[in-house]
Design a protein around this motif. Sequence first.
Motif, mmCIF file in Angstrom:
data_model
loop_
_atom_site.group_PDB
_atom_site.id
_atom_site.type_symbol
_atom_site.label_atom_id
_atom_site.label_comp_id
_atom_site.label_asym_id
_atom_site.label_seq_id
_atom_site.Cartn_x
_atom_site.Cartn_y
_atom_site.Cartn_z
ATOM 1 N N GLU A 139 0.447 -1.239 -0.085
ATOM 2 C CA GLU A 139 -0.069 0.235 0.261
ATOM 3 C C GLU A 139 0.547 1.647 0.117
ATOM 4 O O GLU A 139 0.734 2.575 -0.625
ATOM 5 N N VAL A 140 1.872 1.115 0.517
ATOM 6 C CA VAL A 140 3.122 2.299 0.559
ATOM 7 C C VAL A 140 3.133 2.499 -0.068
ATOM 8 O O VAL A 140 3.616 4.034 -0.948
ATOM 9 N N ASP A 141 3.717 1.841 -0.846
ATOM 10 C CA ASP A 141 4.341 1.836 -2.457
ATOM 11 C C ASP A 141 3.181 2.219 -3.579
ATOM 12 O O ASP A 141 3.702 3.253 -4.587
ATOM 13 N N ASP A 142 1.731 1.834 -3.120
ATOM 14 C CA ASP A 142 0.815 2.361 -3.909
ATOM 15 C C ASP A 142 0.775 3.943 -4.370
ATOM 16 O O ASP A 142 0.406 5.047 -5.281
ATOM 17 N N LEU A 143 0.203 4.285 -2.517
ATOM 18 C CA LEU A 143 0.490 5.450 -2.453
ATOM 19 C C LEU A 143 1.501 6.408 -2.617
ATOM 20 O O LEU A 143 1.359 7.739 -3.303
ATOM 21 N N SER A 144 2.949 5.897 -3.003
ATOM 22 C CA SER A 144 4.131 6.473 -3.902
ATOM 23 C C SER A 144 4.000 6.948 -4.819
ATOM 24 O O SER A 144 4.381 8.128 -5.221
ATOM 25 N N ASP A 145 3.527 5.867 -5.783
ATOM 26 C CA ASP A 145 3.241 6.360 -7.051
ATOM 27 C C ASP A 145 1.746 7.412 -7.102
ATOM 28 O O ASP A 145 2.268 7.961 -8.004
ATOM 29 N N LYS A 146 0.705 7.122 -6.314
ATOM 30 C CA LYS A 146 -0.277 8.184 -6.559
ATOM 31 C C LYS A 146 -0.111 9.516 -5.470
ATOM 32 O O LYS A 146 -0.667 10.504 -7.095
ATOM 33 N N ILE A 147 1.242 9.768 -4.831
ATOM 34 C CA ILE A 147 1.392 11.218 -4.220
ATOM 35 C C ILE A 147 2.089 12.120 -5.445
ATOM 36 O O ILE A 147 1.776 12.761 -5.602
ATOM 37 N N LYS A 148 2.620 11.795 -6.321
ATOM 38 C CA LYS A 148 3.599 12.127 -7.179
ATOM 39 C C LYS A 148 2.299 13.232 -8.474
ATOM 40 O O LYS A 148 2.261 14.212 -8.687
ATOM 41 N N ASP A 149 1.138 12.051 -8.669
ATOM 42 C CA ASP A 149 0.006 13.130 -9.603
ATOM 43 C C ASP A 149 -1.324 14.146 -9.012
ATOM 44 O O ASP A 149 -1.445 13.375 -9.945
ATOM 45 N N ALA A 153 -4.628 19.450 -2.635
ATOM 46 C CA ALA A 153 -5.289 19.212 -2.025
ATOM 47 C C ALA A 153 -5.194 18.066 -0.998
ATOM 48 O O ALA A 153 -5.985 17.934 0.208
ATOM 49 N N ASP A 154 -5.067 16.947 -2.139
ATOM 50 C CA ASP A 154 -5.525 15.326 -1.857
ATOM 51 C C ASP A 154 -3.614 15.140 -1.096
ATOM 52 O O ASP A 154 -3.492 13.946 -0.558
ATOM 53 N N ARG A 155 -2.352 15.955 -0.962
ATOM 54 C CA ARG A 155 -1.355 14.770 -0.637
ATOM 55 C C ARG A 155 -1.271 15.323 1.129
ATOM 56 O O ARG A 155 -0.539 13.946 1.224
ATOM 57 N N HIS A 156 -1.850 16.106 1.650
ATOM 58 C CA HIS A 156 -2.028 15.825 3.034
ATOM 59 C C HIS A 156 -2.276 14.731 3.328
ATOM 60 O O HIS A 156 -1.613 13.747 4.055
#
Length: 207
Positions: A139-149, A153-156
């Motif tokens: 899940e951390v790996d997925d979120l690491s990819d997701k946070i880039k794009d 407002a969602d990054r926090h």
Amino acid sequence: MLRLLFAFAAIGFGLFLTSCNTLSKEECVAADWRVIGESDGAAGYEPQERFAAHAKSCERVKIVPDQTIWYQGYQAGLVRYCTPMSGLMHGQAGHGYSNVCPPATAAGFLRGYTLGNREHSLQSRLSSLQSDYGSKEAEVDDLSDKIKDAPDADRHDIRRRMDDLEDDMRRIRREQRDVEDELDDASAEVQWFQQNPNAPPPVMPGY
């Protein structure tokens, strides 16, 4: 369509009933009740429940099991079951114990069973921790990819979720080390027991 659903339901119910039978119709017809009883005793089945299940299975072909012959075999099989090494093996496999061993052999069986069951429980706990760690890591790996794009407002929220997951992973690693230490101790006790199945447990320093 409704008829088809009823047909599938009937088939499923039939398969369920079949799976509940301890013996097939053919086995009931050709049964050697002493051999069956010995096999049941060697597996540690509770005798009343097991024989009742056989009797229920064989009702379909109107055969009444010979309880006296079956029980003679059961007692012979129980001699093989109620040993220290058998207890260890069944404990390691995570099997239940139906309190079937007589007093003369129960202590030895339970000594092995307790050791084996402890090792099994610790191995299961370790596997669960490893699985939990792996899912959180993914899940951390997925979120690491997701946070880039992700929008600002969602990054926090994403970063906070990642921090929570990483805290959980650190906790899991600490718990995993503790369980690994306990498992090492349990495995050492099992190894000693395998070499000395009939000896009393050693007295540990400080006891």
